[in-house]
Design a protein around this motif. Sequence first.
Motif, PDB file in Angstrom:
ATOM      1  N   MET A   1     -21.184 -84.186  11.547  1.00 21.58           N
ATOM      2  CA  MET A   1     -21.005 -82.909  10.866  1.00 21.58           C
ATOM      3  C   MET A   1     -20.393 -83.139   9.493  1.00 21.58           C
ATOM      4  O   MET A   1     -19.429 -83.877   9.338  1.00 21.58           O
ATOM      5  CB  MET A   1     -20.090 -81.980  11.676  1.00 21.58           C
ATOM      6  N   THR A   2     -20.983 -82.536   8.466  1.00 19.43           N
ATOM      7  CA  THR A   2     -20.503 -82.681   7.105  1.00 19.43           C
ATOM      8  C   THR A   2     -19.157 -81.969   6.944  1.00 19.43           C
ATOM      9  O   THR A   2     -18.972 -80.840   7.398  1.00 19.43           O
ATOM     10  CB  THR A   2     -21.509 -82.093   6.102  1.00 19.43           C
ATOM     11  N   THR A   3     -18.240 -82.669   6.285  1.00 19.35           N
ATOM     12  CA  THR A   3     -16.917 -82.084   6.056  1.00 19.35           C
ATOM     13  C   THR A   3     -16.957 -81.236   4.796  1.00 19.35           C
ATOM     14  O   THR A   3     -17.063 -81.753   3.688  1.00 19.35           O
ATOM     15  CB  THR A   3     -15.858 -83.188   5.907  1.00 19.35           C
ATOM     16  N   THR A   4     -16.901 -79.936   4.949  1.00 19.79           N
ATOM     17  CA  THR A   4     -16.934 -79.015   3.820  1.00 19.79           C
ATOM     18  C   THR A   4     -15.520 -78.548   3.511  1.00 19.79           C
ATOM     19  O   THR A   4     -14.565 -78.818   4.238  1.00 19.79           O
ATOM     20  CB  THR A   4     -17.805 -77.806   4.145  1.00 19.79           C
ATOM     21  N   LYS A   5     -15.403 -77.802   2.374  1.00 22.79           N
ATOM     22  CA  LYS A   5     -14.092 -77.270   2.003  1.00 22.79           C
ATOM     23  C   LYS A   5     -13.547 -76.330   3.070  1.00 22.79           C
ATOM     24  O   LYS A   5     -12.349 -76.314   3.347  1.00 22.79           O
ATOM     25  CB  LYS A   5     -14.195 -76.550   0.659  1.00 22.79           C
ATOM     26  N   SER A   6     -14.447 -75.538   3.673  1.00 20.90           N
ATOM     27  CA  SER A   6     -13.997 -74.604   4.713  1.00 20.90           C
ATOM     28  C   SER A   6     -13.513 -75.362   5.946  1.00 20.90           C
ATOM     29  O   SER A   6     -12.526 -74.973   6.582  1.00 20.90           O
ATOM     30  CB  SER A   6     -15.133 -73.644   5.096  1.00 20.90           C
ATOM     31  N   ASN A   7     -14.196 -76.474   6.286  1.00 23.13           N
ATOM     32  CA  ASN A   7     -13.760 -77.284   7.416  1.00 23.13           C
ATOM     33  C   ASN A   7     -12.401 -77.907   7.140  1.00 23.13           C
ATOM     34  O   ASN A   7     -11.529 -77.953   8.024  1.00 23.13           O
ATOM     35  CB  ASN A   7     -14.779 -78.383   7.708  1.00 23.13           C
ATOM     36  N   ILE A   8     -12.217 -78.412   5.920  1.00 24.81           N
ATOM     37  CA  ILE A   8     -10.937 -79.010   5.553  1.00 24.81           C
ATOM     38  C   ILE A   8      -9.820 -77.989   5.674  1.00 24.81           C
ATOM     39  O   ILE A   8      -8.724 -78.287   6.160  1.00 24.81           O
ATOM     40  CB  ILE A   8     -10.996 -79.560   4.104  1.00 24.81           C
ATOM     41  N   ALA A   9     -10.102 -76.752   5.250  1.00 16.68           N
ATOM     42  CA  ALA A   9      -9.104 -75.685   5.359  1.00 16.68           C
ATOM     43  C   ALA A   9      -8.723 -75.450   6.817  1.00 16.68           C
ATOM     44  O   ALA A   9      -7.547 -75.253   7.143  1.00 16.68           O
ATOM     45  CB  ALA A   9      -9.636 -74.396   4.733  1.00 16.68           C
ATOM     46  N   ILE A  10      -9.725 -75.498   7.695  1.00 13.52           N
ATOM     47  CA  ILE A  10      -9.467 -75.318   9.128  1.00 13.52           C
ATOM     48  C   ILE A  10      -8.575 -76.438   9.659  1.00 13.52           C
ATOM     49  O   ILE A  10      -7.645 -76.202  10.434  1.00 13.52           O
ATOM     50  CB  ILE A  10     -10.792 -75.269   9.911  1.00 13.52           C
ATOM     51  N   TYR A  11      -8.852 -77.672   9.220  1.00 13.47           N
ATOM     52  CA  TYR A  11      -8.050 -78.810   9.680  1.00 13.47           C
ATOM     53  C   TYR A  11      -6.600 -78.680   9.211  1.00 13.47           C
ATOM     54  O   TYR A  11      -5.667 -79.026   9.949  1.00 13.47           O
ATOM     55  CB  TYR A  11      -8.651 -80.119   9.175  1.00 13.47           C
ATOM     56  N   TYR A  12      -6.402 -78.174   7.994  1.00 18.38           N
ATOM     57  CA  TYR A  12      -5.040 -77.979   7.507  1.00 18.38           C
ATOM     58  C   TYR A  12      -4.326 -76.880   8.303  1.00 18.38           C
ATOM     59  O   TYR A  12      -3.128 -76.981   8.588  1.00 18.38           O
ATOM     60  CB  TYR A  12      -5.042 -77.628   6.015  1.00 18.38           C
ATOM     61  N   VAL A  13      -5.055 -75.828   8.650  1.00 20.98           N
ATOM     62  CA  VAL A  13      -4.477 -74.766   9.472  1.00 20.98           C
ATOM     63  C   VAL A  13      -4.088 -75.327  10.841  1.00 20.98           C
ATOM     64  O   VAL A  13      -3.010 -75.004  11.386  1.00 20.98           O
ATOM     65  CB  VAL A  13      -5.476 -73.597   9.624  1.00 20.98           C
ATOM     66  N   MET A  14      -4.947 -76.178  11.405  1.00 24.71           N
ATOM     67  CA  MET A  14      -4.641 -76.813  12.681  1.00 24.71           C
ATOM     68  C   MET A  14      -3.364 -77.638  12.586  1.00 24.71           C
ATOM     69  O   MET A  14      -2.487 -77.576  13.464  1.00 24.71           O
ATOM     70  CB  MET A  14      -5.826 -77.688  13.117  1.00 24.71           C
ATOM     71  N   LEU A  15      -3.249 -78.407  11.507  1.00 25.83           N
ATOM     72  CA  LEU A  15      -2.061 -79.238  11.319  1.00 25.83           C
ATOM     73  C   LEU A  15      -0.799 -78.396  11.187  1.00 25.83           C
ATOM     74  O   LEU A  15       0.242 -78.708  11.782  1.00 25.83           O
ATOM     75  CB  LEU A  15      -2.228 -80.112  10.080  1.00 25.83           C
ATOM     76  N   LEU A  16      -0.884 -77.333  10.401  1.00 21.80           N
ATOM     77  CA  LEU A  16       0.276 -76.463  10.225  1.00 21.80           C
ATOM     78  C   LEU A  16       0.669 -75.806  11.546  1.00 21.80           C
ATOM     79  O   LEU A  16       1.857 -75.658  11.844  1.00 21.80           O
ATOM     80  CB  LEU A  16      -0.021 -75.403   9.164  1.00 21.80           C
ATOM     81  N   SER A  17      -0.323 -75.409  12.333  1.00 25.53           N
ATOM     82  CA  SER A  17      -0.052 -74.799  13.638  1.00 25.53           C
ATOM     83  C   SER A  17       0.650 -75.791  14.564  1.00 25.53           C
ATOM     84  O   SER A  17       1.617 -75.447  15.258  1.00 25.53           O
ATOM     85  CB  SER A  17      -1.361 -74.328  14.286  1.00 25.53           C
ATOM     86  N   VAL A  18       0.170 -77.038  14.552  1.00 21.52           N
ATOM     87  CA  VAL A  18       0.763 -78.069  15.402  1.00 21.52           C
ATOM     88  C   VAL A  18       2.184 -78.387  14.969  1.00 21.52           C
ATOM     89  O   VAL A  18       3.105 -78.441  15.800  1.00 21.52           O
ATOM     90  CB  VAL A  18      -0.102 -79.351  15.375  1.00 21.52           C
ATOM     91  N   THR A  19       2.397 -78.584  13.666  1.00 16.19           N
ATOM     92  CA  THR A  19       3.734 -78.948  13.201  1.00 16.19           C
ATOM     93  C   THR A  19       4.734 -77.809  13.400  1.00 16.19           C
ATOM     94  O   THR A  19       5.912 -78.053  13.697  1.00 16.19           O
ATOM     95  CB  THR A  19       3.707 -79.362  11.717  1.00 16.19           C
ATOM     96  N   ALA A  20       4.272 -76.569  13.245  1.00 12.14           N
ATOM     97  CA  ALA A  20       5.156 -75.421  13.507  1.00 12.14           C
ATOM     98  C   ALA A  20       5.517 -75.363  14.986  1.00 12.14           C
ATOM     99  O   ALA A  20       6.677 -75.109  15.353  1.00 12.14           O
ATOM    100  CB  ALA A  20       4.479 -74.129  13.063  1.00 12.14           C
ATOM    101  N   THR A  21       4.522 -75.610  15.850  1.00 12.31           N
ATOM    102  CA  THR A  21       4.771 -75.624  17.298  1.00 12.31           C
ATOM    103  C   THR A  21       5.734 -76.732  17.666  1.00 12.31           C
ATOM    104  O   THR A  21       6.678 -76.537  18.441  1.00 12.31           O
ATOM    105  CB  THR A  21       3.449 -75.819  18.068  1.00 12.31           C
ATOM    106  N   TRP A  22       5.521 -77.907  17.106  1.00  7.90           N
ATOM    107  CA  TRP A  22       6.400 -79.034  17.396  1.00  7.90           C
ATOM    108  C   TRP A  22       7.793 -78.832  16.811  1.00  7.90           C
ATOM    109  O   TRP A  22       8.738 -79.501  17.225  1.00  7.90           O
ATOM    110  CB  TRP A  22       5.775 -80.324  16.890  1.00  7.90           C
ATOM    111  N   GLY A  23       7.925 -77.927  15.862  1.00  3.24           N
ATOM    112  CA  GLY A  23       9.248 -77.580  15.377  1.00  3.24           C
ATOM    113  C   GLY A  23      10.093 -76.919  16.451  1.00  3.24           C
ATOM    114  O   GLY A  23      11.322 -77.058  16.478  1.00  3.24           O
TER     115      GLY A  23
END
Length: 309
Positions: A1-23
């Motif tokens: 699957m091609t990594t688009t700007k929208s996909n990258i944005a989703i990955y950053y949202v995933m990371l922020l969700s994980v780090t906030a949860t792990w907080g």
Amino acid sequence: MTTTKSNIAIYYVMLLSVTATWGMDPIINKYFYKWFSPSMLATVCTFASAVLFIILSARKLKNLNIDYLKIAVPISTLNALACLSQRIGLQYTTPSSYSFLEKMSVAVVPFALFFMTGKKPSLMRIFAAIICLVGCFIFSGASFASMNFGIGEILCALAGIIGGICISATGVYVKKLDIMLYITIYMTMYFLTSLALTVGLNAITSPVTGEPLERIRFTPDAGLVTLLVLFGLFTVGICWLMRTEAVKHISPAKVVILSPVSAIVTGVVSCALGIDKLSIRFAVGALLILSAVVISGLEGNIALKNRKK
């Protein structure tokens, strides 16, 4: 699957969700430590997660090959040791120190990537690494002269160092692997490591006190165990799945930049609950670590602009 700007944005949202949860993770872990020893808590959480991913990836298990074993097993084992080191260290330190010392991974990743890929870290990244290390020492209350770390701080700092190596290895070597199969192996290794540590720490006695290094503690209450399983499925299973998927598509150096979000959450909540107290040391250490994060982010943007020229 091609990594688009929208996909990258989703990955950053995933990371922020994980780090906030792990907080919130160290705060909740402290709560569960009333009824479960740290290694037993990890064993229950990882067992539930391993079973979940074995079920979800059942049809793909036939695709397992030597590449998965060569890549997934070492990274998974190191990651498991880092996570367990943190969980055990938490009972000897504060939630904020637990969370911030983990951020030593910010200092480790650039150098780990150099050894794995041959790409030299820039002067800005080295400068950021130094600031991050100084911030960790100040925040934890350690002295550069005496290196007066307690066992809790040592275990949490060690977890940060190992975690940085694992983040780098995941970004470099896991890209070609199926994420579900990789996480299945990861959770299985995490569970086996947790179980071995649970038994081992209970069997080994302290030469000073004569007591087990960590006595097995498990409260067979259906409600508590159910809560712990649900907690583990989300914070261990689902969060590690999202984080690993994001690391596959985002540079490890950029991923580690976002990790202090969890420490911010931990610090704010911990102070609000009266577990930690806001102090000059707390503020200066946190400011230095976050400054290192900003410098790393600026370096990444400069490098990207230079590549476009």
